[in-house]
Design a protein around this motif. Structure first.
Motif, mmCIF file in Angstrom:
data_model
loop_
_atom_site.group_PDB
_atom_site.id
_atom_site.type_symbol
_atom_site.label_atom_id
_atom_site.label_comp_id
_atom_site.label_asym_id
_atom_site.label_seq_id
_atom_site.Cartn_x
_atom_site.Cartn_y
_atom_site.Cartn_z
ATOM 1 N N GLY A 41 0.922 -30.156 11.767
ATOM 2 C CA GLY A 41 1.247 -28.914 11.069
ATOM 3 C C GLY A 41 0.288 -28.643 9.922
ATOM 4 N N SER A 42 -0.180 -29.714 9.265
ATOM 5 C CA SER A 42 -1.079 -29.557 8.130
ATOM 6 C C SER A 42 -2.451 -29.047 8.542
ATOM 7 N N ILE A 43 -2.915 -29.451 9.723
ATOM 8 C CA ILE A 43 -4.253 -29.051 10.150
ATOM 9 C C ILE A 43 -4.252 -27.710 10.886
ATOM 10 N N PHE A 44 -3.083 -27.234 11.272
ATOM 11 C CA PHE A 44 -2.995 -26.020 12.087
ATOM 12 C C PHE A 44 -3.619 -24.815 11.381
ATOM 13 N N ASN A 45 -3.302 -24.648 10.097
ATOM 14 C CA ASN A 45 -3.852 -23.511 9.354
ATOM 15 C C ASN A 45 -5.358 -23.634 9.165
ATOM 16 N N THR A 46 -5.836 -24.862 9.019
ATOM 17 C CA THR A 46 -7.275 -25.084 8.886
ATOM 18 C C THR A 46 -8.014 -24.651 10.138
ATOM 19 N N ILE A 47 -7.451 -24.966 11.285
ATOM 20 C CA ILE A 47 -8.069 -24.560 12.552
ATOM 21 C C ILE A 47 -8.143 -23.042 12.638
ATOM 22 N N ALA A 48 -7.056 -22.376 12.268
ATOM 23 C CA ALA A 48 -7.029 -20.912 12.331
ATOM 24 C C ALA A 48 -8.093 -20.309 11.422
ATOM 25 N N LYS A 49 -8.272 -20.882 10.231
ATOM 26 C CA LYS A 49 -9.272 -20.352 9.308
ATOM 27 C C LYS A 49 -10.684 -20.528 9.862
ATOM 28 N N ILE A 50 -10.953 -21.711 10.397
ATOM 29 C CA ILE A 50 -12.277 -21.954 10.973
ATOM 30 C C ILE A 50 -12.521 -21.020 12.148
ATOM 31 N N ARG A 51 -11.526 -20.884 13.008
ATOM 32 C CA ARG A 51 -11.680 -20.034 14.199
ATOM 33 C C ARG A 51 -11.945 -18.584 13.823
ATOM 34 N N SER A 52 -11.334 -18.122 12.747
ATOM 35 C CA SER A 52 -11.464 -16.716 12.369
ATOM 36 C C SER A 52 -12.710 -16.429 11.537
ATOM 37 N N THR A 53 -13.334 -17.470 10.971
ATOM 38 C CA THR A 53 -14.452 -17.227 10.064
ATOM 39 C C THR A 53 -15.792 -17.786 10.525
ATOM 40 N N THR A 54 -15.803 -18.797 11.399
ATOM 41 C CA THR A 54 -17.069 -19.417 11.750
ATOM 42 C C THR A 54 -17.986 -18.457 12.503
#
Length: 267
Positions: A138-151
């Motif tokens: 659950g902690s890494i889920f938001n990080t993945i979303a941010k990377i996916r949307s910005t990289t």
């Protein structure tokens, strides 16, 4: 469980190996221009995070197959092994293409999770297994979303697609155990303890050592997505399977192997 239920994955980097003396606090800072697009500090750290996650969650999946008391925990264990073997294969392909050094060992905190579950038995193992892994995913889920949307890097985008599907699958199977204490889990996700960076960072890889490889099970239902230039590449990381077995959870034995002569690339 106590301190075991804390965020596993934070910003990780090996700046000296990439020719950078200091690491900017700006994760959007471009550290390299590649043929697949700019590579930022956040992109690089994400690749390291994915690799480090597999280095402890894959062995925990193996523990679950041996020690799990319920069918749901056995099934979740198969998902961990299958999903992280596929993510590991992607990391080991992408990292040298982007000149990123990836670890061979988890962080001290991550190893602590493994030690906790190794010492557990019976119902306590199942409960700690479900809750520790639900917090970390659950902690890494938001990080993945941010990377996916910005990289802006195609390879990182493909890995983020794969990680998103895998982590959501793992969150789901942990919740299906019926053992997740949601109030505690959500508190741990939003109020993590402050730990020293040394506890949260995997040790840098030793170039003289063979690279650790997480071996997929022979009946794996998950495969790494195709990369640019490979057959089957569609310009997206979508379509990665995460079936990972919903049967009796007693699949073939898998192991953490090493490939002789292989070593992480250091910039």
């Amino acid at each position: 469980m106590g301190g075991a239920l804390s965020i596993t994955l934070v910003a990780l980097a090996y700046p000296s190996m990439l020719g950078v003396n200091t690491v900017s606090s700006d994760t959007n800072r471009v550290i390299a221009n590649t043929q697949w697009g700019p590579l930022t500090e956040g992109d690089r750290d994400f690749v390291v995070k994915v690799r480090a996650a597999g280095l402890w969650e894959y062995p925990v999946g193996q523990l679950g197959l041996k020690k799990g008391q319920s069918q749901a925990v056995l099934t979740a264990s198969k998902h961990l092994i299958d999903g992280h073997a596929a993510l590991d294969a992607s990391c080991r392909k992408i990292a040298p293409m982007l000149n990123i050094a990836i670890p061979n060992l988890p962080s001290p905190q991550q190893q602590g999770f493994v030690n906790t579950l190794t010492a557990d038995s019976g119902k306590k193992f199942d409960t700690d297994f479900a809750n520790i892994l639900r917090v970390t995913h659950g902690s890494i889920f938001n990080t993945i979303a941010k990377i996916r949307s910005t990289t802006r890097n195609t390879l990182v985008r493909i890995l983020a697609d794969q990680a998103n599907a895998t982590v959501l699958d793992h969150i789901t199977v942990m919740e299906q155990t019926g053992l997740v204490d949601f109030p505690s889990v959500l508190f741990q996700e939003t109020t993590p303890p402050k730990l020293p960076a040394t506890d949260l960072t995997p040790p840098p890889p030793d170039g003289g050592q063979p690279q650790v490889v997480l071996t997929p099970p022979v009946n794996s239902t998950t495969s790494p997505p195709a990369l640019p230039g490979e057959k089957g590449f569609t310009g997206s990381g979508a379509g990665v399977g995460t079936g990972a077995g919903t049967g009796d959870g007693t699949g073939p034995t898998t192991g953490v192997n090493v490939t002789p002569g292989a070593s992480p690339t250091a910039g």
